[in-house]
Design a protein around this motif. Structure first.
Motif, short mmCIF file in Angstrom:
data_model
loop_
_atom_site.label_atom_id
_atom_site.label_comp_id
_atom_site.label_asym_id
_atom_site.label_seq_id
_atom_site.Cartn_x
_atom_site.Cartn_y
_atom_site.Cartn_z
N LYS A 460 3.42 0.42 -3.38
CA LYS A 460 2.80 1.64 -3.91
C LYS A 460 1.87 1.25 -5.04
CE LYS A 460 4.04 6.24 -5.72
NZ LYS A 460 5.17 7.09 -6.15
N ALA A 462 0.17 2.88 -7.08
CA ALA A 462 0.27 3.65 -8.31
C ALA A 462 1.38 3.16 -9.24
CB ALA A 462 0.50 5.13 -7.97
N ASN A 466 -3.16 3.38 -11.74
CA ASN A 466 -3.22 4.80 -11.43
C ASN A 466 -4.34 5.46 -12.21
OD1 ASN A 466 -2.48 7.11 -10.10
ND2 ASN A 466 -0.55 7.43 -11.19
N ARG A 822 -5.79 0.76 1.51
CA ARG A 822 -6.62 1.94 1.26
C ARG A 822 -6.94 1.98 -0.23
NH1 ARG A 822 -4.52 7.62 3.30
NH2 ARG A 822 -3.04 7.44 1.58
N ALA A 824 -7.86 2.85 -4.02
CA ALA A 824 -7.79 3.95 -4.98
C ALA A 824 -8.95 3.89 -5.96
CB ALA A 824 -6.47 3.87 -5.75
N TRP A 825 -9.57 2.71 -6.10
CA TRP A 825 -10.60 2.50 -7.13
C TRP A 825 -11.50 1.36 -6.66
CZ3 TRP A 825 -12.10 -1.42 -10.58
CH2 TRP A 825 -12.69 -1.04 -11.78
N ASP A 841 -13.43 6.47 -7.45
CA ASP A 841 -11.99 6.45 -7.25
C ASP A 841 -11.57 7.61 -6.37
OD1 ASP A 841 -10.97 8.78 -8.99
OD2 ASP A 841 -12.11 7.64 -10.46
N SER A 842 -10.40 7.49 -5.77
CA SER A 842 -9.93 8.48 -4.81
C SER A 842 -9.29 9.69 -5.47
CB SER A 842 -8.92 7.84 -3.85
OG SER A 842 -7.78 7.37 -4.55
N THR A 843 -9.14 9.66 -6.79
CA THR A 843 -8.64 10.84 -7.50
C THR A 843 -9.77 11.82 -7.76
OG1 THR A 843 -6.88 9.56 -8.54
CG2 THR A 843 -7.48 11.63 -9.59
N GLU A 900 -4.33 2.35 -3.19
CA GLU A 900 -3.33 3.41 -3.16
C GLU A 900 -2.08 2.87 -2.47
OE1 GLU A 900 -4.58 6.97 -1.25
OE2 GLU A 900 -6.23 7.34 -2.63
N ASN A 901 -2.28 2.32 -1.30
CA ASN A 901 -1.20 1.73 -0.51
C ASN A 901 -1.75 0.57 0.30
OD1 ASN A 901 -0.26 4.95 -0.36
ND2 ASN A 901 1.39 3.51 -0.72
N ARG A 914 -7.82 8.06 6.29
CA ARG A 914 -8.35 8.95 5.25
C ARG A 914 -9.65 9.58 5.73
NH1 ARG A 914 -11.69 9.40 0.58
NH2 ARG A 914 -10.61 10.14 -1.27
#
Length: 914
Positions: A460, A462, A466, A822, A824-825, A841-843, A900-901, A914
């Motif tokens: 994970k 995160a 994160n 995948r 996240a950044w 980033d994916s957020t 992310e993962n 995604r």
């Protein structure tokens, strides 16, 4: 399912107001990369009567669309803003309808991977108590329009449910596991109702069999449905429509690569970094493909028969019996022969030992090769081919003209789309359906096998990196939701033109530096005030927490609150006997030992005989009038003999300590135990303080420069791929090292300048980092004499982080970057040209296309900028912009990405698309 579908016409109507559709789907053709408009609409479920009453759930131009039309009027109409164009993994799509609800927004919901879609390009809700066409007595189809012989779904389906009479949420059919991955619930507890059905696709001879108990079996139409082991719980490699020559056509669930002209190439969706793998290619007589491996940091779109060497590919050229040889490999043509007839070629790849074998068209390995024993390989390749290119990817070139093709089998289809009779050979893990028997120890390229073969330390992302967003208050506020206590926080105002603010736990809270400026470190209580267990606390300064302003914070975990380190102790003669650590060149140094840390002083070297090392709160311990400090201290063995050691776990609020010899005075030195994070590292020629996270490949390092060539320990245990260094005072630039560019060059984080050659070895001493140190020249930017500096070091970690390079093509169908996770950044910068840095980033960009960009080298507010657009995907990212900043034709770029993962967790859970 191309040109094939399932259908059923109910004999009586069910509940047309309340129902649920749940299906796991893996896309084949992506419209954006397709050359035909026939692939624009791909139907998951349809219902229709005549030409004016119809309803369809489908991917339309890569957006998810669901509409119900009654005599030209929409009963409901939804089209997502998000584009779903990830072919490498599975989507879970749930549509839940209950028109009896009083609140409009509760009448219709669509979920993807457990998340409800709320951003719509079209959004028309049904009126209360409206009847829909679902569960009517009209024709219902799976995988095709109900009112036309088109809209075929080209891809894969699994765990397909139609519920009559109940509106279920996505959580009925799926759940989030401990790694944060959405996974299916097989056989969920549901009531199917009159017209409901459950398609397991378990009966290869009757794929429409209903397993709901309602006997609502669907009929097969249009051809043959093939049952394959590719599923939401075990994803197989296939050819990648996002990573191929622009006019290549992928068919048969992306297993057939068909040329639409000469010299067309396609690469697979899963890469190889280690392990032993087996796959097969079939082609008709005269189609003569090339088959082999290409580096992950290259694009098959650059490929042609004459350009293969520049691609660094290693491949078997079937029409002349020769081998394509890249810069990292050597090949042998002994025993090779052309295979121009109808052929089925087996390929065995041993990435651990750098070897590759090919069979002839009848399944016999050339030159009496034996992959199981390692004998007589056709190709051998250097380990650097894997480590410095991000791994290798199976690929094929179809070079002989339009209509020619090759079909690949990674273990999911031993019939090669019906061309052969399956021989049902599985690998040693009982996975796959191969025509030839895989060699002993060689496996099908799928996520089940990857999870057991690769070392995946971070399930994970995160847990170690994160992103959070927040709105400032103008007064002290705690920002939480990070999930851990961060050691490196990079803040930026999204709404305003404030500087980037960078903080770390080794320098200490309140100490800001600014990536877009050469300004010195600034100490202000109104900045980030403290690192807390789930985030950080900030004062009311505008750059970090201004009233009503919006912010993003990127957070990394370095060392923990309880680090551990071992120092190898020796006693040397240096104006009397003195202790030295890790063969560092200076004796009796002052140590930094983090509170909560456990530090082992190994005294097994013979020079320690008669010199027990102990601690005191008084300088020189008992020789200076003090007493031995024993809190958290244990001793073992006799100094100078194997196993001898003194271990201290530093207590919270421990006093300043001193290490000393109980038998002789003047041998030791001071050991500071302050509240800052980090501990002394003396692996290099300069003494530093490090806070390393070896699991996630990130460390923070502080050191004092000398102005002379030097090395500094980073504590990661593997060589970092990117290092960012900043002099804390003196108005200096942010120096960036990238292994992808090399140690002779440097770039500045606050500047658009390209990477440039640093004259006289002045920045990195022309030396790449090792597993223990990074190197410095005499340039003051990284090694100012007497200056204090900070370095942020990042290493590649399988499934979590990747630092690499790509080459732009100037097209919206831009290069695909394989990361094996995948992202996240993602941070990018042209290494060859003067262009801006960029961060996505994916957020902030929760859907594709992602384009909410911030630039590390400027204080610009966040922009939704088409020039920065990418698709974030299950296995990497793809450029979707033409701008020179991110995808100029022929320009080279570096990137750094965090996950992310991973593509698959160590427990075998594949990430969703995604």
């Amino acid at each position: 399912m191309a040109d094939t579908y399932l259908s059923r016409t109910p004999s009586s109507a069910g509940n047309r107001k309340t129902w649920t559709i749940s299906a796991w789907v893996k896309r084949g053709t992506i419209f954006d990369s397709s050359s035909t408009s026939a692939d624009a609409d791909q139907v998951i479920l349809g219902s229709a009567v005549g030409a004016v009453n119809y309803a369809h759930l489908m991917f339309s131009h890569d957006q998810l669309r669901f509409y119900d039309i009654n005599s030209g009027t929409y009963v409901f109409r939804f089209k997502s803003t998000a584009e779903f164009r990830d072919p490498a993994a599975w989507y879970h799509v749930v549509a839940s309808c209950d028109t009896t609800q009083a609140t409009e927004s509760n009448r219709f919901k669509i979920y993807v991977n457990g998340e409800q879609i709320t951003n719509w390009a079209n959004e028309v809700y049904p009126s209360q108590n409206a009847d829909t066409l679902i569960n009517s007595t009209n024709l219902h189809t799976v995988g095709r329009y109900s009112d036309a012989s088109s809209g075929f779904f080209n891809g894969y389906m699994s765990e397909y449910h139609l519920i009559d009479g109940t509106a279920y949420p996505a959580s009925t059919f799926g759940q989030t596991d401990t790694s944060g991955v959405w996974v299916p619930k097989v056989g969920p507890a549901v009531t199917y109702g009159t017209n409901g059905f459950y398609l397991k696709f378990a009966n290869s001879g009757a794929m429409g069999t209903d397993s709901s108990g309602q006997s609502n079996t669907l009929a097969l139409g249009g051809g043959t449905l093939r049952q394959v082991p590719d599923s939401p719980t075990n994803v197989f490699a296939m050819m990648n429509p996002l990573n191929m020559s622009g006019s290549m056509l992928l068919k048969q669930g992306n297993l057939r690569a068909e040329a639409n002209g000469a010299d067309q190439a396609a690469a697979a969706t899963l890469g190889i970094t280690s392990g032993k793998w087996y796959f097969e290619f079939y082609y008709p007589a005269g189609d003569n493909p090339e088959l082999g491996l290409m580096p992950a940091n290259k694009s098959p779109a650059d490929q042609s028969s004459s350009a293969s060497t520049s691609l660094d590919a290693t491949a078997f050229i079937t029409n002349n019996g020769q081998m394509r040889t890249g810069a990292w490999s050597s090949t042998s043509t002994t025993g090779l022969s052309s295979q121009t007839g109808e052929s089925l070629i087996g390929v065995a790849v041993d990435a651990d030992n750098g070897k590759m074998w090919f069979t002839n068209g009848s399944g016999t390995y050339f030159n009496s090769g034996n992959p199981a024993t390692g004998a007589n390989a056709q190709a051998t390749f250097d380990a650097d081919w894997l480590s410095q290119t991000g791994g290798v990817i199976p690929y094929t070139i179809v070079a002989t003209g339009a209509g020619n093709y090759t079909t690949v089998n990674f273990g999911q289809d031993g019939t090669f789309a019906g061309a052969k009779t399956a021989q049902n050979n599985a690998d040693g893990n009982s996975v796959g359906n191969f025509y030839y028997a895989p060699p002993t120890g060689f496996l099908a390229l799928c996520t089940d096998n990857l999870s057991s073969t690769l070392t995946i330390p971070v399930n994970k992302g995160a847990d170690n990196f994160n992103t959070i967003t927040y709105t400032g208050t103008g007064s002290t506020q705690s920002m939480t939701g990070v999930g851990f206590q961060p050691d490196f926080v990079w803040l930026k105002s999204r709404s305003n033109t404030h500087y980037h603010n960078l903080y770390d736990s080794v320098r200490g809270a309140t100490r800001a530096m600014f990536s877009n400026s050469t300004d010195d470190e600034v100490i202000e209580a109104g900045n980030l005030q403290s690192f807390i267990s789930d985030g950080f606390t900030a004062g009311g300064f505008a750059g970090t927490n201004g009233s009503s302003k919006t912010y993003v914070a990127w957070n990394w975990k370095a060392g923990t609150s309880a680090p551990a380190n071992t120092y190898a102790v020796k006693v040397v003669s240096d104006s009397g006997n003195k202790y030295r650590f890790d063969d560092y060149g200076t004796s009796a140094i002052t140590l930094e030992l983090q509170e909560g840390g456990t530090f082992t002083f190994d005294q097994s070297d013979a020079s320690n005989a008669g010199h027990p090392l102990r601690f005191s709160s008084t300088s020189d311990g008992t020789h200076g009038g003090g007493s031995e400090y024993t809190t958290g201290v244990t001793t073992t063995g006799t100094p100078g003999q194997a196993g001898a050691k003194t271990v201290i776990t530093v207590a919270g609020s421990a006093p300043t300590l001193y290490y000393y010899c109980t038998q002789h005075s003047g041998m030791g030195g001071q050991a500071n135990t302050g509240s800052l994070f980090g501990f002394t590292n003396v692996k290099g020629t300069l003494q530093g303080v490090v806070s390393p996270n070896t699991t996630a490949g990130f460390s923070v390092v502080t050191y004092t420069g000398t102005g002379a060539n030097a090395t500094v320990g980073h504590g990661l245990g593997k060589a970092p791929n990117l290092v960012i260094v900043k002099l804390r005072s003196g108005g200096s630039s942010w120096a960036v090292y990238s292994r992808a560019v090399g140690a002779t060059k440097v770039a500045y984080l606050e500047s658009t300048s390209a990477f440039f050659v640093s004259g006289g070895n002045s920045f990195w001493n022309d030396t790449n980092p090792t597993s223990s140190v990074f190197s410095l020249g005499n340039e003051a930017t990284v090694n100012s004499s007497g200056g204090t500096l900070v370095a942020y070091c990042f290493a590649d970690i399988e499934g979590y982080s990747k630092i690499g390079t790509y080459t732009g093509n100037g097209s919206t169908d831009g290069p695909f970057v394989y990361t094996g996770f995948r992202p996240a950044w993602v941070m990018r910068k042209s290494s060859s040209n003067a262009e801006t840095w960029s961060i996505l980033d994916s957020t902030r960009s929760a859907i594709n296309a992602a384009q909410d960009v911030l630039k590390p080298n400027t204080n610009d507010a966040e922009g939704s900028a088409t020039w920065s657009t990418i698709d974030i995907l299950s296995n990497g990212f793809k450029m979707r912009a033409t701008d020179a900043s991110t995808n100029g034709s022929g320009n080279t770029y570096i990137y750094m990405a965090f996950a992310e993962n991973p593509l698959v967790t160590s427990t075998g859970k594949p990430v969703t698309a995604r």
